[in-house]
Design an enzyme around this catalytic site. Structure first.
Site, short mmCIF file in Angstrom:
data_model
loop_
_atom_site.label_atom_id
_atom_site.label_comp_id
_atom_site.label_asym_id
_atom_site.label_seq_id
_atom_site.Cartn_x
_atom_site.Cartn_y
_atom_site.Cartn_z
N ARG A 62 -2.07 -2.07 3.83
CA ARG A 62 -1.91 -2.20 2.38
C ARG A 62 -0.52 -1.85 1.88
NH1 ARG A 62 -6.67 -1.67 3.22
NH2 ARG A 62 -6.05 0.16 4.37
N THR A 63 -0.04 -0.67 2.24
CA THR A 63 1.24 -0.22 1.68
C THR A 63 2.36 -1.17 2.12
OG1 THR A 63 0.42 2.03 1.75
CG2 THR A 63 2.77 1.77 1.39
N LYS A 92 15.28 3.27 22.64
CA LYS A 92 16.34 3.66 23.58
C LYS A 92 16.87 5.06 23.26
CE LYS A 92 17.86 -1.15 23.67
NZ LYS A 92 18.92 -2.03 23.16
N ARG A 113 8.02 4.56 6.15
CA ARG A 113 6.85 5.40 6.47
C ARG A 113 7.13 6.06 7.81
NH1 ARG A 113 0.54 3.81 6.17
NH2 ARG A 113 1.01 4.27 4.01
N HIS A 141 2.74 10.83 -0.35
CA HIS A 141 2.66 9.37 -0.46
C HIS A 141 2.89 9.07 -1.94
CE1 HIS A 141 1.73 5.31 0.22
NE2 HIS A 141 0.68 5.41 1.00
C1 NCD Z 1 -3.29 6.11 2.94
C2 NCD Z 1 -2.17 6.63 3.79
O1 NCD Z 1 -1.60 5.93 4.61
O2 NCD Z 1 -1.86 7.81 3.61
N1 NCD Z 1 -3.41 4.74 2.97
C3 NCD Z 1 -2.62 3.99 2.15
O3 NCD Z 1 -1.43 4.03 2.20
N2 NCD Z 1 -3.24 3.24 1.25
C4 NCD Z 1 -4.56 6.80 3.14
C5 NCD Z 1 -5.10 6.91 4.51
O4 NCD Z 1 -4.55 6.40 5.48
O5 NCD Z 1 -6.16 7.54 4.63
#
Ligand code: NCD
Length: 315
Positions: A62-63, A92, A113, A141
């Site tokens: 999703r993100t 590497k 991320r 997040h």
């Molecule tokens: C969340 C995350 O990655 O922290 N998901 C997301 O980004 N929508 C929640 C999760 O993974 O539980």
């Protein structure tokens, strides 16, 4: 339309909710409202000629895709790296700082991320282009918190005076951490916290949120959920943070939303949220309930909020 004129987010990194103020949040929400009403044809001029690198060291559907859609819907371009530990020079042994400095030459911003809390700060320190945190280990997040708060505000009309219920992995769930920080910027909020004993909010973090004025009430069973909630925010137990898989198996589905629970403890005006993925923690029979927004409004709002944020930072 110049939707960037009053922003103080311009060219800024966004790695923690700590930089937000109610004024800035309201500016982001107003921008999201405008974008929601714009045709994609019109919005697609906002990031024309801009290139954003998406650098995801941890799995994401999703993100990742909502950022990719947001950049493209604004007319920008993306350079997409999923799993760079397998596919880039990181394999590497290249340092994160070097990777960032290279991408700084190609792109106007990096959305990142990472599996380790604190890495985003290193990324920001390495470059002079904006860096956006798309999740850092068990840390934060912060874009999810914005879309969660936007979803709540659209329903409850305010981010003050709320009663919420947050359930699941409060120790490791970064979405929970950012959402609580964000709600602590507003007055008179009461949040009920429900988690297995081992996955409670970290005590120092909890007292920090309480010090800022949020009334936190820990409960230990679903029967204690108040009838007056504006929202339930359910989360999964974060499997990837466990070193002992047996321990995870023991805790994973301790709390589950069922039609019966919603019937017994829900009210008509509340919404049921989840950052997703859900893994058995919300029964699919609840999906068509009008209060369930985790597969609809909440996801859609993620696109508008990320479009708003990108346009304020880069537009
Ligand atoms: C969340 C995350 O990655 O922290 N998901 C997301 O980004 N929508 C929640 C999760 O993974 O539980």
């Amino acid at each position: 339309m110049n939707i960037n004129s009053k922003s103080t987010l311009s060219k800024k990194s966004y790695i923690s909710v700590d930089i937000l103020t109610p004024k800035l949040i309201s500016n982001i929400f107003t921008t999201a409202d405008k974008i929601r009403k714009m045709s994609f044809e019109k919005s697609s001029k906002i990031l024309k000629g801009k290139l954003v690198t998406l650098l995801f060291f941890e799995p994401s559907s999703r993100t990742f895709s909502s950022f990719a859609s947001a950049v493209k819907r604004l007319g920008g371009m993306t350079l997409e790296y999923q799993n760079p530990l397998q596919t880039s020079s990181a394999i590497k042994g290249e340092t994160l700082e070097d990777t960032m400095r290279v991408f700084e030459n190609y792109s106007d911003a990096v959305v990142m991320r990472h599996f380790e809390k604190g890495t985003l700060k290193r990324a920001v320190d390495a470059v002079s282009i904006p860096v956006i945190n798309a999740g850092d280990g068990i840390g934060e997040h912060p874009t999810q918190a914005l879309l969660d708060a936007y979803t709540i505000q659209r329903k409850a009309k305010s981010l003050s005076g709320l009663t919420g219920v947050i359930v699941g992995d409060l120790l490791n769930g970064r979405t929970v951490h950012s959402l609580l920080k964000l709600l602590s910027l507003y007055k008179n909020n009461t949040i009920y916290l429900l988690s297995p004993q081992q996955l409670k909010l970290e005590p120092l973090f909890k007292s920090e949120i309480e010090r800022k004025g949020v009334h936190l009430i820990e409960i230990s069973s679903q029967s204690e959920i108040p009838l007056t909630a504006d929202f339930w925010y359910w989360t999964r137990v974060q499997k990837e943070r466990f070193s002992d898989i047996k321990e995870y198996e023991k805790l994973k589905n301790k709390f589950v939303v069922t039609p019966e629970l919603l019937e017994e403890k829900g009210n008509n005006k509340m919404i049921l949220m989840h950052p997703l993925p859900r893994v058995g923690d919300i029964d699919v029979r609840v999906d068509n309930d009008k209060r369930s927004v985790y597969l609809s409004d909440q996801v859609k709002n993620g696109l508008y909020i990320r479009m708003a944020l990108l346009s304020l930072i880069l537009g």
